[in-house]
Design an enzyme around this catalytic site. Structure first.
Site, PDB file in Angstrom:
ATOM      1  N   CYS A  79       2.050  41.208 -28.555  1.00  0.00           N
ATOM      2  CA  CYS A  79       2.956  42.026 -27.747  1.00  0.00           C
ATOM      3  C   CYS A  79       2.177  43.137 -27.021  1.00  0.00           C
ATOM      4  O   CYS A  79       1.435  42.849 -26.108  1.00  0.00           O
ATOM      5  CB  CYS A  79       4.101  42.550 -28.601  1.00  0.00           C
ATOM      6  SG  CYS A  79       5.572  42.923 -27.640  1.00  0.00           S
ATOM      7  N   GLU A 126       4.126  38.446 -37.123  1.00  0.00           N
ATOM      8  CA  GLU A 126       4.133  39.293 -38.326  1.00  0.00           C
ATOM      9  C   GLU A 126       5.548  39.660 -38.767  1.00  0.00           C
ATOM     10  O   GLU A 126       5.749  40.122 -39.878  1.00  0.00           O
ATOM     11  CB  GLU A 126       3.286  40.554 -38.083  1.00  0.00           C
ATOM     12  CG  GLU A 126       3.941  41.680 -37.288  1.00  0.00           C
ATOM     13  CD  GLU A 126       4.031  41.435 -35.778  1.00  0.00           C
ATOM     14  OE1 GLU A 126       3.685  40.328 -35.326  1.00  0.00           O
ATOM     15  OE2 GLU A 126       4.475  42.360 -35.071  1.00  0.00           O
ATOM     16  N   HIS A 154       6.314  37.931 -32.021  1.00  0.00           N
ATOM     17  CA  HIS A 154       5.797  38.659 -33.188  1.00  0.00           C
ATOM     18  C   HIS A 154       5.709  37.792 -34.440  1.00  0.00           C
ATOM     19  O   HIS A 154       6.672  37.750 -35.228  1.00  0.00           O
ATOM     20  CB  HIS A 154       6.722  39.842 -33.486  1.00  0.00           C
ATOM     21  CG  HIS A 154       6.629  40.945 -32.500  1.00  0.00           C
ATOM     22  ND1 HIS A 154       5.713  41.962 -32.599  1.00  0.00           N
ATOM     23  CD2 HIS A 154       7.346  41.184 -31.372  1.00  0.00           C
ATOM     24  CE1 HIS A 154       5.865  42.797 -31.575  1.00  0.00           C
ATOM     25  NE2 HIS A 154       6.844  42.349 -30.817  1.00  0.00           N
TER      26      HIS A 154
HETATM   27  N1  LIG Z   1       7.005  45.281 -29.283  1.00  0.00           N
HETATM   28  C1  LIG Z   1       6.115  45.657 -28.426  1.00  0.00           C
HETATM   29  O1  LIG Z   1       4.911  45.571 -28.648  1.00  0.00           O
HETATM   30  C2  LIG Z   1       6.592  46.256 -27.141  1.00  0.00           C
HETATM   31  C3  LIG Z   1       5.628  45.932 -26.051  1.00  0.00           C
HETATM   32  C4  LIG Z   1       5.711  46.797 -24.823  1.00  0.00           C
HETATM   33  N2  LIG Z   1       5.539  48.160 -25.106  1.00  0.00           N
HETATM   34  C5  LIG Z   1       6.914  46.426 -24.012  1.00  0.00           C
HETATM   35  O2  LIG Z   1       7.960  47.011 -24.135  1.00  0.00           O
HETATM   36  O3  LIG Z   1       6.793  45.516 -23.242  1.00  0.00           O
END
Ligand SMILES: NC(=O)CC[C@H](N)C(=O)O
Length: 226
Positions: A86, A196, A194
């Site tokens: 992410c 994790e 994600h």
């Molecule tokens: N969960 C995250 O890592 C968010 C990723 C990033 N900050 C976004 O909003 O795109």
């Protein structure tokens, strides 16, 4: 064999990543500050999700200049396994370790939901525990997950089988349904979903565990027996 999880100002998935590796996968894992400049003690480096530096300018645009990033570049150049999840993916593209960019989602909304993915390439250091074309379910939570690259880059990604995860129902407008890609050498992976957050049945899915198992297997196979 030790894993490093990098903590940037604004990371918010670092502890989830630590828990997945330490508690679920029984691995030796250490939280490393963005201010550190040395990753020589580690077998793999993980850049977690979050909002590093408040996502100012763009997600990852400031974090790429953090002191640790020189060591990440060096670690990756030496063939070490690096994964960005992410915000970690955003940082890796901003740092030039992966091609393309993560744009604001089509529709501009922040999306937080479960996503059906296809493992488009199970022959990587990060996906060997999955079957090719396996369908998995992982959470996504991002505002800037709309992957874009130019035609030449896309053709290259396809020809070199570097598209590792694709969305079955594209939630954000990503080009070619791309949810995760590797670098040319195959030792750096960036993905928006994600894993994790999907390592125990209690979390609603265990489908993310295969990613960590694949990395562990790759690193274990690398260790030369004495
Ligand atoms: N969960 C995250 O890592 C968010 C990723 C990033 N900050 C976004 O909003 O795109």
């Amino acid at each position: 064999m030790k894993f490093a999880v990098i903590q940037f100002p604004g990371s918010n998935c670092d502890q989830d990543l630590m828990a997945a590796l330490r508690d679920v996968c029984q691995q030796d894992v250490q939280l490393i500050s963005y201010q550190s400049t040395d990753l020589s003690a580690f077998a793999a480096v993980l850049l977690p999700g979050g909002f590093s530096y408040g996502d100012y300018l763009r997600g990852g645009a400031i974090a790429r200049f953090a002191p640790i990033m020189g060591a990440v570049q060096q670690f990756a150049a030496g063939g070490g396994l690096v994964i960005g999840i992410c915000n970690g993916f955003q940082i890796l593209t901003e740092a030039g370790l992966l091609p393309g960019v993560l744009q604001r989602n089509q529709g501009a909304d922040f999306i937080c939901q479960s996503a059906a993915l296809t493992v488009a390439n199970a022959k990587t250091s990060f996906t060997s525990a999955y079957a090719d074309q396996q369908s998995i379910q992982l959470p996504i939570a991002h505002g800037e997950g709309n992957y874009y690259c130019d035609d030449a880059t896309l053709a290259q990604l396809k020809a070199e089988q570097r598209i590792v995860f694709t969305y079955q129902d594209n939630p954000n407008g990503s080009r070619a349904n791309i949810a995760g890609i590797t670098n040319q050498a195959g030792n750096v992976l960036g993905m928006m979903p994600h894993p994790e957050r999907a390592v125990e049945a209690l979390l609603g899915s265990e489908d993310g565990r295969g990613l960590f198992q694949s990395m562990i297997q790759t690193l274990t196979d690398k260790v030369v027996p004495v």
